[in-house]
Design a protein around this motif. Structure first.
Motif, PDB file in Angstrom:
ATOM      1  N   GLY A  96     -24.479  51.220 128.311  1.00 19.12           N
ATOM      2  CA  GLY A  96     -24.599  50.002 127.943  1.00 19.12           C
ATOM      3  C   GLY A  96     -23.609  49.370 127.114  1.00 19.12           C
ATOM      4  N   GLY A  97     -22.822  50.259 126.365  1.00 20.97           N
ATOM      5  CA  GLY A  97     -21.624  49.888 125.655  1.00 20.97           C
ATOM      6  C   GLY A  97     -21.738  50.031 124.257  1.00 20.97           C
ATOM      7  N   ARG A 126     -20.834  40.427 123.897  1.00 28.55           N
ATOM      8  CA  ARG A 126     -19.946  40.333 125.045  1.00 28.55           C
ATOM      9  C   ARG A 126     -19.533  38.891 125.023  1.00 28.55           C
ATOM     10  N   LEU A 127     -18.307  38.690 125.212  1.00 28.10           N
ATOM     11  CA  LEU A 127     -17.717  37.261 125.341  1.00 28.10           C
ATOM     12  C   LEU A 127     -16.975  37.114 126.644  1.00 28.10           C
ATOM     13  N   THR A 174     -11.512  37.123 126.975  1.00 28.51           N
ATOM     14  CA  THR A 174     -12.659  37.580 127.461  1.00 28.51           C
ATOM     15  C   THR A 174     -12.748  39.299 127.171  1.00 28.51           C
ATOM     16  N   ALA A 175     -13.986  39.904 126.514  1.00 33.58           N
ATOM     17  CA  ALA A 175     -13.895  41.406 126.027  1.00 33.58           C
ATOM     18  C   ALA A 175     -15.267  41.483 125.343  1.00 33.58           C
ATOM     19  N   VAL A 176     -15.414  42.754 125.059  1.00 36.02           N
ATOM     20  CA  VAL A 176     -16.541  43.023 124.337  1.00 36.02           C
ATOM     21  C   VAL A 176     -16.040  43.002 122.594  1.00 36.02           C
ATOM     22  N   TYR A 177     -16.612  42.371 121.635  1.00 37.31           N
ATOM     23  CA  TYR A 177     -16.209  42.377 120.428  1.00 37.31           C
ATOM     24  C   TYR A 177     -17.084  43.420 119.463  1.00 37.31           C
ATOM     25  N   THR A 201     -19.367  57.775 127.711  1.00 39.48           N
ATOM     26  CA  THR A 201     -17.822  58.072 127.491  1.00 39.48           C
ATOM     27  C   THR A 201     -17.675  58.489 126.042  1.00 39.48           C
ATOM     28  N   TYR A 202     -16.844  59.309 125.867  1.00 38.09           N
ATOM     29  CA  TYR A 202     -16.629  59.956 124.531  1.00 38.09           C
ATOM     30  C   TYR A 202     -15.255  59.692 123.961  1.00 38.09           C
ATOM     31  N   LEU A 203     -15.155  59.071 122.853  1.00 41.03           N
ATOM     32  CA  LEU A 203     -14.042  58.288 122.325  1.00 41.03           C
ATOM     33  C   LEU A 203     -13.742  58.913 121.019  1.00 41.03           C
ATOM     34  N   CYS A 204     -12.267  59.340 120.817  1.00 38.37           N
ATOM     35  CA  CYS A 204     -12.057  59.964 119.485  1.00 38.37           C
ATOM     36  C   CYS A 204     -11.197  58.727 119.051  1.00 38.37           C
TER      37      CYS A 204
END
Lengths: 113, 109
Positions: free
Chosen positions: B40-41, A109-110, A86-89, B84-87
């Motif tokens: 939202g991702g 989103r799984l 279960t995670a976001v891919y 969120t800020y990602l490097c």
């Protein structure tokens, strides 16, 4: 602009079932990647490919297979889905040389129950 | 193993304030990117910046390879900068990115 699409955008699967996540890019990029994102772990590389019909293992390949049938398409396959998957891919693509900026898809989103 | 350390883990700003986010890495690298992850991702690439300084609107990225660090400067923050800020670093040629855990930024009016 570079375009990477993923399908499905979300999925609920049962433990032990088979899941296939699909990625399609129209960037004419050679390289494609699959990452997963979990709380506390950030994004981690599962598999990648630099040419059709060939895939390479990333940092966390166990429990996953990948398939690259064409330059544009890259699939991630969970033969026996487990709760821990279960995670976001996220799928991404990049050029071979020069500025290898990676372009990401919107994510899938799984949820495995 | 190869690591990416981001700091701070979280940051609270009042609208209009400036901020500097840090990314430190353990060995030499081939390339690096800064991303913004929306609430939202989805991921938005902000900079591809393996070395030097780049600007984009109110954002500035500076990567100093010898010092094994990269920074992202946000000037005159706005509520829409929240997220969120990602490097992410490419240590081995074309073999994928190694991500930090991110800096969560919250901007309040």
């Amino acid at each position: 602009e570079a375009a990477v699409t993923q399908s499905p955008r979300s999925k609920v699967a049962v433990t032990g079932g088979k899941v296939t996540l699909s990625c399609h890019q129209t960037n004419n990029h050679d390289y494609m990647y699959w990452y997963r994102q979990d709380t506390g772990h950030g994004l981690r590389l599962i598999h990648y490919s630099y040419v059709a019909d060939s895939t390479e293992k990333g940092d966390i390949p166990d429990g996953y297979k990948a398939s690259r049938p064409s330059q544009e398409n890259f699939s991630l396959i969970l033969e026996l889905a487990s709760l821990s998957q279960t995670a976001v891919y996220f799928c991404a693509s990049s050029l071979t040389g020069g500025a290898r900026e990676q372009y990401f898809g919107p994510g899938t989103r799984l949820t495995v129950l | 193993g190869q690591q990416v350390q981001q700091s701070p883990a979280s940051l609270v700003l009042q609208e209009g304030e400036n901020a500097e986010l840090q990314c430190n890495f353990s060995t030499s690298l081939n390339s690096m990117q800064w991303f913004y992850q929306r609430p939202g991702g989805s991921l938005v690439s902000l900079f591809y910046n393996p070395s030097g300084t780049k600007h984009s609107g109110r954002l500035t990225s500076t990567t100093v390879i010898k010092e094994r660090r990269s920074s992202l400067h946000i000037s005159s923050s706005q509520t829409t900068d929240s997220g969120t800020y990602l490097c992410a670093l490419e240590y081995n040629y074309a073999q994928g990115l190694t991500f930090g855990l991110g800096t969560r930024v919250s901007v309040f009016p």
